[in-house]
Design an enzyme around this catalytic site. Sequence first.
Site, PDB file in Angstrom:
ATOM      1  N   GLU A 163       0.419   5.241   0.614  1.00  0.00           N
ATOM      2  CA  GLU A 163      -0.540   6.248   1.076  1.00  0.00           C
ATOM      3  C   GLU A 163      -0.130   7.647   0.637  1.00  0.00           C
ATOM      4  O   GLU A 163       0.958   7.855   0.078  1.00  0.00           O
ATOM      5  CB  GLU A 163      -0.693   6.136   2.594  1.00  0.00           C
ATOM      6  CG  GLU A 163      -1.231   4.761   2.984  1.00  0.00           C
ATOM      7  CD  GLU A 163      -1.580   4.625   4.444  1.00  0.00           C
ATOM      8  OE1 GLU A 163      -1.148   5.443   5.271  1.00  0.00           O
ATOM      9  OE2 GLU A 163      -2.304   3.651   4.757  1.00  0.00           O
ATOM     10  N   CYS A 186     -10.275  -3.437  -4.624  1.00  0.00           N
ATOM     11  CA  CYS A 186      -9.261  -4.404  -5.080  1.00  0.00           C
ATOM     12  C   CYS A 186      -9.920  -5.640  -5.680  1.00  0.00           C
ATOM     13  O   CYS A 186      -9.414  -6.204  -6.652  1.00  0.00           O
ATOM     14  CB  CYS A 186      -8.326  -4.781  -3.938  1.00  0.00           C
ATOM     15  SG  CYS A 186      -7.236  -3.412  -3.487  1.00  0.00           S
ATOM     16  N   ASN A 223       0.856  -1.189   0.000  1.00  0.00           N
ATOM     17  CA  ASN A 223       0.000   0.000   0.000  1.00  0.00           C
ATOM     18  C   ASN A 223       0.893   1.240   0.000  1.00  0.00           C
ATOM     19  O   ASN A 223       1.953   1.256   0.632  1.00  0.00           O
ATOM     20  CB  ASN A 223      -1.003  -0.005   1.160  1.00  0.00           C
ATOM     21  CG  ASN A 223      -0.411  -0.282   2.515  1.00  0.00           C
ATOM     22  OD1 ASN A 223       0.652  -0.887   2.642  1.00  0.00           O
ATOM     23  ND2 ASN A 223      -1.098   0.145   3.544  1.00  0.00           N
ATOM     24  N   CYS A 232     -10.055  -5.397  -0.164  1.00  0.00           N
ATOM     25  CA  CYS A 232     -11.199  -4.472  -0.093  1.00  0.00           C
ATOM     26  C   CYS A 232     -12.010  -4.560  -1.389  1.00  0.00           C
ATOM     27  O   CYS A 232     -11.590  -5.183  -2.371  1.00  0.00           O
ATOM     28  CB  CYS A 232     -10.708  -3.044   0.141  1.00  0.00           C
ATOM     29  SG  CYS A 232     -10.047  -2.246  -1.335  1.00  0.00           S
ATOM     30  N   GLU A 265      -2.723  -4.695  -3.107  1.00  0.00           N
ATOM     31  CA  GLU A 265      -3.162  -5.586  -4.183  1.00  0.00           C
ATOM     32  C   GLU A 265      -3.179  -4.855  -5.514  1.00  0.00           C
ATOM     33  O   GLU A 265      -2.741  -5.370  -6.543  1.00  0.00           O
ATOM     34  CB  GLU A 265      -4.577  -6.128  -3.910  1.00  0.00           C
ATOM     35  CG  GLU A 265      -4.700  -6.962  -2.646  1.00  0.00           C
ATOM     36  CD  GLU A 265      -5.066  -6.133  -1.417  1.00  0.00           C
ATOM     37  OE1 GLU A 265      -4.513  -5.030  -1.249  1.00  0.00           O
ATOM     38  OE2 GLU A 265      -5.894  -6.604  -0.629  1.00  0.00           O
ATOM     39  N   CYS A 325      -4.027   0.595  -2.476  1.00  0.00           N
ATOM     40  CA  CYS A 325      -3.852  -0.668  -1.750  1.00  0.00           C
ATOM     41  C   CYS A 325      -2.723  -1.511  -2.349  1.00  0.00           C
ATOM     42  O   CYS A 325      -2.389  -1.383  -3.534  1.00  0.00           O
ATOM     43  CB  CYS A 325      -5.124  -1.497  -1.812  1.00  0.00           C
ATOM     44  SG  CYS A 325      -6.493  -0.820  -0.877  1.00  0.00           S
TER      45      CYS A 325
HETATM   46  N1  THU Z   1      -5.293  -1.725   2.368  1.00  0.00           N
HETATM   47  C1  THU Z   1      -4.673  -2.539   1.463  1.00  0.00           C
HETATM   48  O1  THU Z   1      -3.533  -2.293   1.056  1.00  0.00           O
HETATM   49  N2  THU Z   1      -5.366  -3.620   1.028  1.00  0.00           N
HETATM   50  C2  THU Z   1      -6.620  -3.971   1.424  1.00  0.00           C
HETATM   51  O2  THU Z   1      -7.200  -4.899   0.884  1.00  0.00           O
HETATM   52  C3  THU Z   1      -7.247  -3.239   2.510  1.00  0.00           C
HETATM   53  C4  THU Z   1      -6.630  -1.938   2.868  1.00  0.00           C
HETATM   54  C5  THU Z   1      -4.562  -0.549   2.836  1.00  0.00           C
HETATM   55  C6  THU Z   1      -5.123   0.775   2.390  1.00  0.00           C
HETATM   56  C7  THU Z   1      -4.606   1.701   3.425  1.00  0.00           C
HETATM   57  O3  THU Z   1      -3.290   2.095   3.087  1.00  0.00           O
HETATM   58  C8  THU Z   1      -4.539   0.849   4.693  1.00  0.00           C
HETATM   59  O4  THU Z   1      -4.586  -0.501   4.237  1.00  0.00           O
HETATM   60  C9  THU Z   1      -5.674   1.070   5.676  1.00  0.00           C
HETATM   61  O5  THU Z   1      -6.907   1.007   5.061  1.00  0.00           O
END
Ligand code: THU
Length: 140
Positions: free
Chosen positions: A49, A94, A47, A91, A60, A58
């Site tokens: 940010e 994704c 991920n 999520c 994925e 994310c």
């Molecule tokens: N996140 C992912 O990388 N993958 C997921 O399937 C769920 C959420 C990340 C997004 C964000 O940077 C952090 O987790 C919190 O939501």
Amino acid sequence: MKIPAPLCRKLETAARRAVKASYSPYSNFPVGAAVLADSGRIYTGTNVENASYGLCNCAERTAIFTAAAAGERAIKAVAVFTPTAEPTSPCGACRQVINEFGPEALVISVCQGSRRIETTLDQLLPDAFGPRNLPRRRKA
Ligand code: THU
């Protein structure tokens, strides 16, 4: 699709390693992902940010976009690792992106604890909207 157990372990290990590069200073929720493409190659992502929170990407999707940008067009499996007690499932956004390249992909979630989730994309996103719903799409 059946994927040999050693290859699954390799994919999980790649996701565990990928988490080390996570850029997640706002959520403090690092995620690592690894994608097994039809070519047999493995692509990883984390991920990433942003101070403008809505732009967070994310793990994925980072991994899948990396695979697509390398020319891959089909995905066999995705592994997700979170350093948590319980595994994390991809999520909704994704799931939709996985569907584009791997509507029947195996999806494995692993964590620090022993619990794991092993399922398929069509179970996570039944009756998905995808390329097949767009009859005049171009072959790119
Ligand atoms: N996140 C992912 O990388 N993958 C997921 O399937 C769920 C959420 C990340 C997004 C964000 O940077 C952090 O987790 C919190 O939501």
